[in-house]
Design a protein around this motif. Structure first.
Motif, PDB file in Angstrom:
ATOM      1  N   TRP A  39       0.816  -1.212   0.000  1.00  0.00           N
ATOM      2  CA  TRP A  39       0.000   0.000   0.000  1.00  0.00           C
ATOM      3  C   TRP A  39       0.855   1.271   0.000  1.00  0.00           C
ATOM      4  O   TRP A  39       0.489   2.266  -0.628  1.00  0.00           O
ATOM      5  CB  TRP A  39      -0.935   0.015   1.210  1.00  0.00           C
ATOM      6  CG  TRP A  39      -1.971  -1.062   1.193  1.00  0.00           C
ATOM      7  CD1 TRP A  39      -2.084  -2.105   2.065  1.00  0.00           C
ATOM      8  CD2 TRP A  39      -3.035  -1.220   0.248  1.00  0.00           C
ATOM      9  NE1 TRP A  39      -3.150  -2.901   1.733  1.00  0.00           N
ATOM     10  CE2 TRP A  39      -3.754  -2.378   0.619  1.00  0.00           C
ATOM     11  CE3 TRP A  39      -3.453  -0.495  -0.868  1.00  0.00           C
ATOM     12  CZ2 TRP A  39      -4.874  -2.825  -0.097  1.00  0.00           C
ATOM     13  CZ3 TRP A  39      -4.559  -0.952  -1.581  1.00  0.00           C
ATOM     14  CH2 TRP A  39      -5.253  -2.096  -1.191  1.00  0.00           C
ATOM     15  N   LYS A  59      -6.349   3.208   0.008  1.00  0.00           N
ATOM     16  CA  LYS A  59      -6.860   1.898   0.404  1.00  0.00           C
ATOM     17  C   LYS A  59      -8.330   1.941   0.812  1.00  0.00           C
ATOM     18  O   LYS A  59      -9.165   1.277   0.223  1.00  0.00           O
ATOM     19  CB  LYS A  59      -6.016   1.332   1.545  1.00  0.00           C
ATOM     20  CG  LYS A  59      -6.488  -0.044   2.040  1.00  0.00           C
ATOM     21  CD  LYS A  59      -5.611  -0.521   3.165  1.00  0.00           C
ATOM     22  CE  LYS A  59      -6.066  -1.889   3.658  1.00  0.00           C
ATOM     23  NZ  LYS A  59      -7.405  -1.837   4.281  1.00  0.00           N
ATOM     24  N   ASN A  65      -5.839  -6.385   0.926  1.00  0.00           N
ATOM     25  CA  ASN A  65      -4.822  -7.091   0.154  1.00  0.00           C
ATOM     26  C   ASN A  65      -5.263  -8.541  -0.010  1.00  0.00           C
ATOM     27  O   ASN A  65      -5.593  -9.231   0.943  1.00  0.00           O
ATOM     28  CB  ASN A  65      -3.467  -7.037   0.865  1.00  0.00           C
ATOM     29  CG  ASN A  65      -3.556  -7.480   2.307  1.00  0.00           C
ATOM     30  OD1 ASN A  65      -4.069  -6.741   3.162  1.00  0.00           O
ATOM     31  ND2 ASN A  65      -3.065  -8.683   2.600  1.00  0.00           N
ATOM     32  N   PRO A 104      -4.722  -5.804  -4.919  1.00  0.00           N
ATOM     33  CA  PRO A 104      -5.805  -5.097  -4.225  1.00  0.00           C
ATOM     34  C   PRO A 104      -7.156  -5.683  -4.609  1.00  0.00           C
ATOM     35  O   PRO A 104      -7.472  -5.809  -5.793  1.00  0.00           O
ATOM     36  CB  PRO A 104      -5.649  -3.655  -4.718  1.00  0.00           C
ATOM     37  CG  PRO A 104      -5.003  -3.780  -6.059  1.00  0.00           C
ATOM     38  CD  PRO A 104      -4.124  -4.992  -5.997  1.00  0.00           C
TER      39      PRO A 104
END
Length: 212
Positions: A39, A59, A65, A104
């Protein structure tokens, strides 16, 4: 005996092709890697979610993740126990820190797919959702746009870390052929290689998948 000995000596030595260009040896702390490298570096300027291609600038709580090759299957292969127990396993920590395998993902999607096996579900009549994802029981079929990405990542994990296939081998062969690397995959691969120090040879040469 001399003739037999000569026969063996005279045979040419054929070098077997090397399929990998090294493992992740730079990182071994998954939590730090996810925070600082995934990130904080790879997606510091945002990007798009892996399965649905939804753009994001940071994020946020809707993203997490995700591991293309599921960590549950890594733990099973290593026989190191639960997720808490495996945290003390150096091999597991190395594998769980490999950025080539981390993407992601929408948190909702990750919760439903993290332990699933990859499979072609279109032939079973399962309808896709708005992202093109098909799911049934413990099986998961991703959108066509990332099938090749998944096949080449799984091939990398299988070859690099001696892990079993996360689904039927034939499935990944088909996905690799139907969805060759695009600019997005190649750009991400180059960024990961620069951060982590090793490449995924199956992205650079997809034909290698057929040789596993």
């Amino acid at each position: 005996m001399r003739a037999l000995l000569y026969f063996f000596i005279a045979l040419p030595i054929v070098a077997l092709p090397t399929l990998v260009t090294g493992q992740n040896t730079r990182f071994s702390d998954p939590e730090t890697v996810i925070k600082d490298q995934f990130w904080g570096n790879l997606y510091a300027d945002g990007g798009t979610s892996f399965f649905c291609a939804e753009p994001f600038s940071n994020k946020g709580f809707l993203l997490t993740n995700g591991y293309v090759y599921p960590l549950a299957q890594v733990r099973s292969a290593l026989a190191c126990g639960t997720s808490s127990q495996c945290k003390d396993n150096d091999r597991y920590r190395q594998i769980a820190s490999d950025l080539h395998n981390i993407v992601p993902v929408n948190s909702r999607i990750e919760m439903s797919r993290r332990n699933a096996q990859y499979e072609n579900l279109s032939v079973t009549g399962v309808e896709p959702d708005e992202c093109g994802i098909r799911q049934s029981a413990q099986f998961f079929e991703p959108p066509a746009t990332v099938k090749g990405d998944i096949a080449r990542t799984v091939a990398y994990m299988v070859s690099t870390y001696d892990l079993p296939w996360a689904g039927a081998h034939r499935v990944f062969l088909g996905w690799n052929e139907s969805d060759p690397p695009d600019d997005r995959e190649l750009t991400r691969h180059q960024m990961v290689a620069e951060i982590q120090g090793n490449k995924n040879p199956f992205v650079l040469d997809p034909s290698l998948v057929e040789r596993l």
